[in-house]
Design a protein around this motif. Structure first.
Motif, PDB file in Angstrom:
ATOM      1  N   THR A  68      -1.174  13.886   5.861  1.00  0.00           N
ATOM      2  CA  THR A  68       0.189  14.368   5.622  1.00  0.00           C
ATOM      3  C   THR A  68       0.312  15.095   4.285  1.00  0.00           C
ATOM      4  O   THR A  68       1.224  15.896   4.088  1.00  0.00           O
ATOM      5  N   LEU A  69      -0.596  14.803   3.343  1.00  0.00           N
ATOM      6  CA  LEU A  69      -0.587  15.353   1.980  1.00  0.00           C
ATOM      7  C   LEU A  69       0.682  15.006   1.211  1.00  0.00           C
ATOM      8  O   LEU A  69       1.011  15.643   0.209  1.00  0.00           O
ATOM      9  N   LYS A  70       1.378  14.003   1.656  1.00  0.00           N
ATOM     10  CA  LYS A  70       2.580  13.556   0.949  1.00  0.00           C
ATOM     11  C   LYS A  70       2.190  12.904  -0.374  1.00  0.00           C
ATOM     12  O   LYS A  70       1.220  12.145  -0.449  1.00  0.00           O
ATOM     13  N   ILE A  71       2.940  13.227  -1.424  1.00  0.00           N
ATOM     14  CA  ILE A  71       2.632  12.701  -2.761  1.00  0.00           C
ATOM     15  C   ILE A  71       2.940  11.203  -2.828  1.00  0.00           C
ATOM     16  O   ILE A  71       4.028  10.760  -2.447  1.00  0.00           O
ATOM     17  N   CYS A  72       1.961  10.439  -3.325  1.00  0.00           N
ATOM     18  CA  CYS A  72       2.192   9.002  -3.498  1.00  0.00           C
ATOM     19  C   CYS A  72       2.079   8.566  -4.955  1.00  0.00           C
ATOM     20  O   CYS A  72       2.432   7.434  -5.306  1.00  0.00           O
ATOM     21  N   GLU A  82       0.840  -1.191   0.000  1.00  0.00           N
ATOM     22  CA  GLU A  82       0.000   0.000   0.000  1.00  0.00           C
ATOM     23  C   GLU A  82       0.878   1.246   0.000  1.00  0.00           C
ATOM     24  O   GLU A  82       1.819   1.359   0.787  1.00  0.00           O
ATOM     25  N   ARG A  83       0.523   2.194  -0.890  1.00  0.00           N
ATOM     26  CA  ARG A  83       1.304   3.416  -0.982  1.00  0.00           C
ATOM     27  C   ARG A  83       0.592   4.604  -0.340  1.00  0.00           C
ATOM     28  O   ARG A  83       1.218   5.595   0.011  1.00  0.00           O
ATOM     29  N   GLY A  84      -0.721   4.514  -0.231  1.00  0.00           N
ATOM     30  CA  GLY A  84      -1.436   5.601   0.425  1.00  0.00           C
ATOM     31  C   GLY A  84      -2.920   5.604   0.123  1.00  0.00           C
ATOM     32  O   GLY A  84      -3.372   5.035  -0.877  1.00  0.00           O
ATOM     33  N   VAL A  85      -3.676   6.256   1.008  1.00  0.00           N
ATOM     34  CA  VAL A  85      -5.111   6.470   0.831  1.00  0.00           C
ATOM     35  C   VAL A  85      -5.338   7.975   0.790  1.00  0.00           C
ATOM     36  O   VAL A  85      -4.816   8.710   1.619  1.00  0.00           O
ATOM     37  N   GLY A  86      -6.098   8.428  -0.205  1.00  0.00           N
ATOM     38  CA  GLY A  86      -6.332   9.866  -0.302  1.00  0.00           C
ATOM     39  C   GLY A  86      -7.106  10.225  -1.551  1.00  0.00           C
ATOM     40  O   GLY A  86      -7.848   9.403  -2.099  1.00  0.00           O
ATOM     41  N   GLU A  87      -6.903  11.455  -2.004  1.00  0.00           N
ATOM     42  CA  GLU A  87      -7.625  11.961  -3.178  1.00  0.00           C
ATOM     43  C   GLU A  87      -6.714  11.919  -4.400  1.00  0.00           C
ATOM     44  O   GLU A  87      -5.627  12.494  -4.394  1.00  0.00           O
ATOM     45  N   VAL A  88      -7.174  11.237  -5.426  1.00  0.00           N
ATOM     46  CA  VAL A  88      -6.426  11.208  -6.686  1.00  0.00           C
ATOM     47  C   VAL A  88      -7.035  12.245  -7.626  1.00  0.00           C
ATOM     48  O   VAL A  88      -8.254  12.389  -7.703  1.00  0.00           O
ATOM     49  N   LYS A  89      -6.162  12.978  -8.320  1.00  0.00           N
ATOM     50  CA  LYS A  89      -6.618  14.012  -9.246  1.00  0.00           C
ATOM     51  C   LYS A  89      -6.064  13.760 -10.637  1.00  0.00           C
ATOM     52  O   LYS A  89      -4.953  13.244 -10.790  1.00  0.00           O
ATOM     53  N   ILE A  90      -6.850  14.167 -11.635  1.00  0.00           N
ATOM     54  CA  ILE A  90      -6.348  14.239 -13.003  1.00  0.00           C
ATOM     55  C   ILE A  90      -6.304  15.727 -13.340  1.00  0.00           C
ATOM     56  O   ILE A  90      -7.329  16.414 -13.318  1.00  0.00           O
ATOM     57  N   LEU A  91      -5.090  16.225 -13.616  1.00  0.00           N
ATOM     58  CA  LEU A  91      -4.867  17.660 -13.799  1.00  0.00           C
ATOM     59  C   LEU A  91      -4.484  17.978 -15.249  1.00  0.00           C
ATOM     60  O   LEU A  91      -3.772  17.213 -15.895  1.00  0.00           O
ATOM     61  N   LYS A  92      -4.940  19.141 -15.701  1.00  0.00           N
ATOM     62  CA  LYS A  92      -4.568  19.630 -17.031  1.00  0.00           C
ATOM     63  C   LYS A  92      -3.826  20.956 -16.874  1.00  0.00           C
ATOM     64  O   LYS A  92      -4.306  21.874 -16.206  1.00  0.00           O
ATOM     65  N   HIS A  93      -2.654  21.038 -17.495  1.00  0.00           N
ATOM     66  CA  HIS A  93      -1.881  22.281 -17.437  1.00  0.00           C
ATOM     67  C   HIS A  93      -2.437  23.278 -18.444  1.00  0.00           C
ATOM     68  O   HIS A  93      -2.593  22.964 -19.631  1.00  0.00           O
ATOM     69  N   GLY A  94      -2.739  24.491 -17.976  1.00  0.00           N
ATOM     70  CA  GLY A  94      -3.400  25.487 -18.825  1.00  0.00           C
ATOM     71  C   GLY A  94      -2.576  25.942 -20.000  1.00  0.00           C
ATOM     72  O   GLY A  94      -3.109  26.167 -21.091  1.00  0.00           O
ATOM     73  N   ASP A  95      -1.248  26.076 -19.842  1.00  0.00           N
ATOM     74  CA  ASP A  95      -0.389  26.577 -20.927  1.00  0.00           C
ATOM     75  C   ASP A  95       0.182  25.458 -21.790  1.00  0.00           C
ATOM     76  O   ASP A  95       0.194  25.539 -23.015  1.00  0.00           O
ATOM     77  N   ILE A 110      -1.444  12.608 -13.456  1.00  0.00           N
ATOM     78  CA  ILE A 110      -2.140  12.015 -12.319  1.00  0.00           C
ATOM     79  C   ILE A 110      -1.371  12.411 -11.068  1.00  0.00           C
ATOM     80  O   ILE A 110      -0.148  12.241 -10.997  1.00  0.00           O
ATOM     81  N   LEU A 111      -2.087  12.949 -10.099  1.00  0.00           N
ATOM     82  CA  LEU A 111      -1.473  13.352  -8.839  1.00  0.00           C
ATOM     83  C   LEU A 111      -2.317  12.831  -7.689  1.00  0.00           C
ATOM     84  O   LEU A 111      -3.533  13.024  -7.658  1.00  0.00           O
ATOM     85  N   MET A 112      -1.648  12.163  -6.755  1.00  0.00           N
ATOM     86  CA  MET A 112      -2.368  11.662  -5.579  1.00  0.00           C
ATOM     87  C   MET A 112      -1.557  11.969  -4.334  1.00  0.00           C
ATOM     88  O   MET A 112      -0.345  11.748  -4.283  1.00  0.00           O
TER      89      MET A 112
END
Length: 199
Positions: A59-63, A33-46, A52-54
């Motif tokens: 702790t909000l540490k990136i997993c 297990e690497r972590g439990v939290g919120e996974v996001k799919i992000l688009k860069h505007g420029d 994918i960022l989770m």
């Protein structure tokens, strides 16, 4: 001020999930297990890139932190309809490393949303941002045209119904007038017969 490094990105999707990493460095290969939290799919505007960022809860540490590329292929995990497995060049540990990841959602609906959006992002990779915006506007206009067309059809049907009602009323009026004329003629004939003396 602490920056999240997401300032120039738009969150296309946010879902809670549990992330696993396939560990191959130990004596036995196993999922950890690497972590439990919120996974996001992000688009860069420029740049028009997607990633994918989770982050872990509390702790909000990136997993998980990697770009969505055309070679990413999500496969069902152990036949489950709410979990996916894929391989990517991940940057969660601040160094690019090819990782085999698995993610599990609370239900099949969220799992489908996650995969469908990744496939959609893969289709748009390499398309200039202005063309993506043009395509978005075109779809919005198409939606408006369909809506207007439906409204026109309703108006046209209403007009036809009113016209049919008018014709029906006219027809009933004509039939009524004809009946009155026939009745009048019949009364005249009867009166004429009564006035004629017997021979």
């Amino acid at each position: 001020e602490v920056k999240s490094l997401e300032e120039n990105e738009e969150a296309l999707l946010k879902l809670r999930a549990k992330l696993y990493r396939f560990e191959t460095s130990g004596e036995e290969n196993e999922w950890k297990e690497r972590g439990v939290g919120e996974v996001k799919i992000l688009k860069h505007g420029d740049k028009g890139t997607y990633r994918i960022l989770m982050r872990r809860d509390k702790t909000l540490k990136i997993c998980a932190n990697h770009y969505i590329t055309k070679d990413i292929n999500l496969q069902p995990n152990c036949g489950s309809d709410r979990a996916w497995v894929w391989t990517a060049a991940d940057f969660a540990d601040e160094a690019v490393k090819t990782e085999t990841l698995a993610i599990r959602f609370a239900n099949a609906e969220n799992a489908k949303k996650f995969k469908d959006l990744i496939v959609e992002c893969q289709d748009k990779i390499g398309i200039p941002t202005d063309e993506q915006e043009s395509d978005k506007l075109a779809k919005e206009l198409e939606g408006l045209e369909v809506k207007e067309s439906k409204e026109d059809d309703v108006k046209e049907n209403d007009s036809e119904n009113k016209e049919n009602e008018t014709k029906s009323k006219d027809s009933e009026q004509n039939e009524s007038n004809t009946s009155e004329t026939d009745a009048s003629d019949e009364n005249k004939n009867t009166s004429s017969t009564e006035d004629t003396p017997e021979k």
